[in-house]
Enzyme design. Structure first.
Site, PDB file in Angstrom:
ATOM      1  N   GLY A 214       1.059   2.261  10.333  1.00 20.99           N
ATOM      2  CA  GLY A 214       1.917   2.198  11.511  1.00 20.99           C
ATOM      3  C   GLY A 214       2.446   0.794  11.753  1.00 20.99           C
ATOM      4  O   GLY A 214       2.189  -0.133  10.968  1.00 20.99           O
TER       5      GLY A 214
ATOM      6  N   CYS B 231      -8.210   3.883  -4.921  1.00 21.45           N
ATOM      7  CA  CYS B 231      -9.244   4.904  -5.109  1.00 21.45           C
ATOM      8  C   CYS B 231     -10.470   4.227  -5.716  1.00 21.45           C
ATOM      9  O   CYS B 231     -10.326   3.318  -6.529  1.00 21.45           O
ATOM     10  CB  CYS B 231      -8.776   5.972  -6.091  1.00 21.45           C
ATOM     11  SG  CYS B 231      -7.278   6.805  -5.588  1.00 21.45           S
TER      12      CYS B 231
ATOM     13  N   THR C  48      -2.615   1.424   2.802  1.00 26.82           N
ATOM     14  CA  THR C  48      -3.186   0.986   4.075  1.00 26.82           C
ATOM     15  C   THR C  48      -4.288  -0.062   3.887  1.00 26.82           C
ATOM     16  O   THR C  48      -5.175   0.123   3.059  1.00 26.82           O
ATOM     17  CB  THR C  48      -3.814   2.194   4.799  1.00 26.82           C
ATOM     18  OG1 THR C  48      -4.640   2.896   3.862  1.00 26.82           O
ATOM     19  CG2 THR C  48      -2.768   3.139   5.322  1.00 26.82           C
TER      20      THR C  48
ATOM     21  N   LEU D 170      -8.505  12.280  -0.072  1.00 27.82           N
ATOM     22  CA  LEU D 170      -7.425  12.869  -0.880  1.00 27.82           C
ATOM     23  C   LEU D 170      -7.521  14.395  -0.867  1.00 27.82           C
ATOM     24  O   LEU D 170      -7.680  15.042  -1.904  1.00 27.82           O
ATOM     25  CB  LEU D 170      -7.451  12.278  -2.282  1.00 27.82           C
ATOM     26  CG  LEU D 170      -7.178  10.758  -2.258  1.00 27.82           C
ATOM     27  CD1 LEU D 170      -7.252  10.165  -3.650  1.00 27.82           C
ATOM     28  CD2 LEU D 170      -5.828  10.455  -1.604  1.00 27.82           C
TER      29      LEU D 170
ATOM     30  N   ASN E 240      -6.862   6.196   9.476  1.00 30.23           N
ATOM     31  CA  ASN E 240      -7.141   7.501   8.890  1.00 30.23           C
ATOM     32  C   ASN E 240      -8.163   7.393   7.776  1.00 30.23           C
ATOM     33  O   ASN E 240      -8.209   6.417   7.029  1.00 30.23           O
ATOM     34  CB  ASN E 240      -5.845   8.168   8.418  1.00 30.23           C
ATOM     35  CG  ASN E 240      -5.590   8.010   6.933  1.00 30.23           C
ATOM     36  OD1 ASN E 240      -6.161   8.744   6.126  1.00 30.23           O
ATOM     37  ND2 ASN E 240      -4.747   7.050   6.585  1.00 30.23           N
TER      38      ASN E 240
ATOM     39  N   GLY F 172       5.203   0.579   5.089  1.00 25.62           N
ATOM     40  CA  GLY F 172       4.234   0.022   6.028  1.00 25.62           C
ATOM     41  C   GLY F 172       4.883  -0.211   7.373  1.00 25.62           C
ATOM     42  O   GLY F 172       5.626  -1.172   7.549  1.00 25.62           O
TER      43      GLY F 172
HETATM   44  C1  LIG Z   1      -2.657  10.408   7.221  1.00 25.07           C
HETATM   45  C2  LIG Z   1      -2.282   9.546   6.055  1.00 25.07           C
HETATM   46  C3  LIG Z   1      -2.512   9.982   4.750  1.00 25.07           C
HETATM   47  C4  LIG Z   1      -2.164   9.179   3.662  1.00 25.07           C
HETATM   48  N1  LIG Z   1      -2.379   9.641   2.396  1.00 25.07           N
HETATM   49  C5  LIG Z   1      -2.012   8.887   1.330  1.00 25.07           C
HETATM   50  C6  LIG Z   1      -2.184   9.363  -0.005  1.00 25.07           C
HETATM   51  O1  LIG Z   1      -2.624  10.492  -0.249  1.00 25.07           O
HETATM   52  N2  LIG Z   1      -1.821   8.551  -1.022  1.00 25.07           N
HETATM   53  C7  LIG Z   1      -1.292   7.294  -0.815  1.00 25.07           C
HETATM   54  O2  LIG Z   1      -0.955   6.604  -1.793  1.00 25.07           O
HETATM   55  N3  LIG Z   1      -1.081   6.836   0.441  1.00 25.07           N
HETATM   56  C8  LIG Z   1      -1.429   7.600   1.501  1.00 25.07           C
HETATM   57  N4  LIG Z   1      -1.222   7.138   2.770  1.00 25.07           N
HETATM   58  C9  LIG Z   1      -0.628   5.793   2.963  1.00 25.07           C
HETATM   59  C10 LIG Z   1       0.868   5.878   3.218  1.00 25.07           C
HETATM   60  O3  LIG Z   1       1.567   6.477   2.131  1.00 25.07           O
HETATM   61  C11 LIG Z   1       1.467   4.491   3.483  1.00 25.07           C
HETATM   62  O4  LIG Z   1       1.335   3.689   2.334  1.00 25.07           O
HETATM   63  C12 LIG Z   1       0.780   3.776   4.651  1.00 25.07           C
HETATM   64  O5  LIG Z   1       0.419   4.680   5.669  1.00 25.07           O
HETATM   65  C13 LIG Z   1       1.662   2.683   5.270  1.00 25.07           C
HETATM   66  O6  LIG Z   1       2.881   3.207   5.733  1.00 25.07           O
HETATM   67  P1  LIG Z   1       3.125   3.662   7.278  1.00 25.07           P
HETATM   68  O7  LIG Z   1       2.692   2.523   8.135  1.00 25.07           O
HETATM   69  O8  LIG Z   1       4.600   3.952   7.362  1.00 25.07           O
HETATM   70  O9  LIG Z   1       2.291   4.871   7.492  1.00 25.07           O
HETATM   71  C14 LIG Z   1      -1.558   7.909   3.879  1.00 25.07           C
HETATM   72  C15 LIG Z   1      -1.331   7.481   5.189  1.00 25.07           C
HETATM   73  C16 LIG Z   1      -1.672   8.266   6.275  1.00 25.07           C
HETATM   74  C17 LIG Z   1      -1.387   7.779   7.668  1.00 25.07           C
END
Ligand SMILES: Cc1cc2nc3c(=O)[nH]c(=O)nc-3n(C[C@H](O)[C@H](O)[C@H](O)COP(=O)(O)O)c2cc1C
Length: 317
Positions: free
Chosen positions: A216, A127, A192, A70, A66, A243
């Site tokens: 993911g 950021c 990520t 923000l 992605n 994560g």
């Molecule tokens: C579409 C999307 C938007 C995200 N937006 C943010 C965000 O605004 N701030 C942040 O700290 N992490 C953001 N993340 C990261 C997630 O909070 C998380 O740390 C990361 O996706 C890993 O977890 P997951 O594998 O369960 O998605 C975003 C992730 C995705 C997929």
């Protein structure tokens, strides 16, 4: 199922991760937001922002790329509209904040200190630092520490501050130490890692911005490794492990590695009620293990065992 994140106590350890449940309304059609341990808001900035141009999502094997950016309404609308709505629904709210300079983060923390009902602040350090040629705060221990110190100084003393780190560093423990030394009450691991896909049909990057954050199941072993390393170095610092978690078994793995709570992100994208299911499955896993409390398993994988340990002097390969 209760767990503690510093001074904050949560009824259960399953959190909706930042950016994957918006400000709650989207998932509320599918689950009761009061059932979440907490909802971590999409990172809030000082001003409204539309995010990056499309395409900004691309599927990869076991993952999602992605480059949403923000996108959000800014702090004023969040405080006026989203936070009261979440609190009216009985949700606990961890407010994620993001900025481009240290002062912007501090200003956001100050605004939050006037608002009632904030369970914790999560500082998104992934950021670009406008004062350091766009280098990510999370890539530099000094810059990350400066943000955390400014947020800690501006936030209400009874609101825990969690620093969210990126795995895209050589030594995540050094970053974790710098944030804790600067006053972080806990750590969120991980944001990520950067990834990229090229579309062989268009022969162009799949995302308009070129690269983006990979999330993911593909990144779960990276997240577990980061949680493990930081827990090993800083055993008393609470960690939110995020994560690739999509089942109770995955959540248990994160707790065993050393997390006190678990964030669920991308799993929500294809199953908006994923957090409720993960919580149910985690309860089943814990009772199958005979664990009475979440705390019984947190960091459990660090207990010494007599048999063989991880990679020897030759490393992991
Ligand atoms: C579409 C999307 C938007 C995200 N937006 C943010 C965000 O605004 N701030 C942040 O700290 N992490 C953001 N993340 C990261 C997630 O909070 C998380 O740390 C990361 O996706 C890993 O977890 P997951 O594998 O369960 O998605 C975003 C992730 C995705 C997929």
């Amino acid at each position: 199922m209760r767990t503690r994140l510093g001074r904050a106590e949560l009824p259960n350890p399953v959190l909706a991760a930042s950016g994957c449940a918006g400000a709650g309304r989207e998932v509320a059609h599918f689950m009761d937001v009061a059932r979440l341990g907490a909802l971590v808001s999409k990172s809030i900035m000082a001003e409204p922002w539309t995010g990056n141009p499309p395409p900004r999502l691309a599927e990869t094997p076991s993952g999602l790329l992605n480059a949403v950016g923000l996108q959000g309404p800014g702090i004023d609308a969040f405080l006026r509209r989203d936070l009261p709505w979440l609190l009216s629904r009985g949700a606990r709210v961890v407010v994620s904040i993001a900025g481009q300079i240290v002062r912007e983060y501090a200003g956001l923390a100050a605004r939050l200190s006037d608002a009632a009902g904030v369970t914790a602040i999560e500082v998104n350090l992934s950021c670009p630092n406008a004062e350091d040629a766009g280098r990510m705060f999370a890539a530099d221990a000094q810059a990350a520490g400066a943000v955390v110190a400014a947020v800690r100084a501006s936030a209400r003393h009874d609101v825990p501050v969690f620093a969210k780190l990126s795995p895209d560093v050589t030594d995540i423990v050094a970053l974790a130490r710098a944030c804790v030394a600067a006053g972080a009450d806990g750590l969120s691991l991980i944001n990520t890692p950067l990834g990229m896909a090229v579309d062989p049909v268009t022969m162009r990057p799949a995302l308009a911005g070129g690269y983006g954050g990979l999330s993911g199941p593909a990144i779960r072993p990276i997240a577990v490794r980061c949680v493990w390393q930081v827990r090993e170095a800083l055993p008393d610092v609470p960690i939110v492990g995020t994560g690739g978690v999509r089942s109770g078994r995955d959540a248990l793995e994160m707790l065993l590695a050393g997390a006190s709570a678990v964030g669920v992100g991308t799993a929500i994208v294809h199953d908006p009620s994923a957090c409720a299911r993960v919580l149910r499955e985690l309860e089943e896993s814990l009772s199958a293990l005979g664990a009475d409390r979440v705390g019984d398993v947190v960091g459990g994988a660090h207990r010494p065992r007599p048999a063989r340990r991880g990679p020897g002097p030759g490393g992991a390969t």
